[in-house]
Design a protein around this motif. Sequence first.
Motif, PDB file in Angstrom:
ATOM      1  N   CYS A  77     -26.992  -5.400 -43.095  1.00  0.00           N
ATOM      2  CA  CYS A  77     -26.221  -6.541 -43.558  1.00  0.00           C
ATOM      3  C   CYS A  77     -24.832  -6.066 -43.967  1.00  0.00           C
ATOM      4  O   CYS A  77     -24.684  -5.008 -44.564  1.00  0.00           O
ATOM      5  CB  CYS A  77     -26.931  -7.178 -44.755  1.00  0.00           C
ATOM      6  N   ARG A  83     -27.102 -12.436 -40.331  1.00  0.00           N
ATOM      7  CA  ARG A  83     -28.215 -12.907 -39.510  1.00  0.00           C
ATOM      8  C   ARG A  83     -29.562 -12.406 -40.050  1.00  0.00           C
ATOM      9  O   ARG A  83     -30.522 -13.170 -40.148  1.00  0.00           O
ATOM     10  CB  ARG A  83     -28.016 -12.475 -38.062  1.00  0.00           C
ATOM     11  N   GLN A  84     -29.629 -11.146 -40.432  1.00  0.00           N
ATOM     12  CA  GLN A  84     -30.879 -10.565 -40.927  1.00  0.00           C
ATOM     13  C   GLN A  84     -31.323 -11.246 -42.225  1.00  0.00           C
ATOM     14  O   GLN A  84     -32.498 -11.577 -42.379  1.00  0.00           O
ATOM     15  CB  GLN A  84     -30.692  -9.069 -41.171  1.00  0.00           C
ATOM     16  N   LEU A  86     -30.524 -14.291 -43.266  1.00  0.00           N
ATOM     17  CA  LEU A  86     -30.927 -15.660 -42.951  1.00  0.00           C
ATOM     18  C   LEU A  86     -32.322 -15.699 -42.336  1.00  0.00           C
ATOM     19  O   LEU A  86     -33.138 -16.564 -42.674  1.00  0.00           O
ATOM     20  CB  LEU A  86     -29.904 -16.302 -42.016  1.00  0.00           C
ATOM     21  N   GLN A  87     -32.612 -14.763 -41.420  1.00  0.00           N
ATOM     22  CA  GLN A  87     -33.938 -14.721 -40.808  1.00  0.00           C
ATOM     23  C   GLN A  87     -35.018 -14.438 -41.848  1.00  0.00           C
ATOM     24  O   GLN A  87     -36.087 -15.041 -41.834  1.00  0.00           O
ATOM     25  CB  GLN A  87     -33.977 -13.656 -39.716  1.00  0.00           C
ATOM     26  N   LEU A  88     -34.731 -13.516 -42.759  1.00  0.00           N
ATOM     27  CA  LEU A  88     -35.717 -13.178 -43.787  1.00  0.00           C
ATOM     28  C   LEU A  88     -36.006 -14.364 -44.704  1.00  0.00           C
ATOM     29  O   LEU A  88     -37.158 -14.608 -45.060  1.00  0.00           O
ATOM     30  CB  LEU A  88     -35.231 -11.997 -44.611  1.00  0.00           C
ATOM     31  N   ARG A  90     -35.782 -17.458 -43.916  1.00  0.00           N
ATOM     32  CA  ARG A  90     -36.579 -18.425 -43.146  1.00  0.00           C
ATOM     33  C   ARG A  90     -38.034 -17.981 -43.043  1.00  0.00           C
ATOM     34  O   ARG A  90     -38.949 -18.801 -43.117  1.00  0.00           O
ATOM     35  CB  ARG A  90     -35.984 -18.604 -41.754  1.00  0.00           C
ATOM     36  N   ILE A  91     -38.259 -16.682 -42.890  1.00  0.00           N
ATOM     37  CA  ILE A  91     -39.624 -16.165 -42.769  1.00  0.00           C
ATOM     38  C   ILE A  91     -40.423 -16.427 -44.037  1.00  0.00           C
ATOM     39  O   ILE A  91     -41.582 -16.831 -43.986  1.00  0.00           O
ATOM     40  CB  ILE A  91     -39.607 -14.658 -42.433  1.00  0.00           C
ATOM     41  N   HIS A  95     -35.842 -21.848 -47.664  1.00  0.00           N
ATOM     42  CA  HIS A  95     -34.759 -22.593 -47.035  1.00  0.00           C
ATOM     43  C   HIS A  95     -33.757 -23.116 -48.061  1.00  0.00           C
ATOM     44  O   HIS A  95     -32.619 -23.413 -47.708  1.00  0.00           O
ATOM     45  CB  HIS A  95     -35.323 -23.756 -46.215  1.00  0.00           C
TER      46      HIS A  95
END
Length: 116
Positions: A77, A83-84, A86-88, A90-91, A95
């Motif tokens: 990061c 991006r990383q 945001l993906q984490l 979401r996982i 949100h």
Amino acid sequence: MAGLKRRASQVWPEERGEQEHGLYSLHRMFDIVGTHLTHRDVRVLSFLFVDVIDDHERGLIRDGRDFLLALERQGRCDESNFRQVLQLLRIITRHDLLPYVTLKRRRAVCPDLVDK
């Protein structure tokens, strides 16, 4: 541990120039997002990154801010790549924190003066 916590009045060195432009520093964004992560969230994220973050780094992670700083130290990061993170989020279905993953300072809503 209380000595390690930053007071709200403390400023990261890189923030001095960015405050004038309405921006946060990367570390201030880590403070904001990291304080909203629960202990369970941090444990799940650390488990997901068991192969990425080495044992010494993982031993230093106590809260969400420490986890995000470890991601930065591992090169996952930086100011141009969220991006990383945001993906984490979401996982782990956080949100509600997605709008805070930005360097733009949120502006306060002012009442419309025409209505008064």
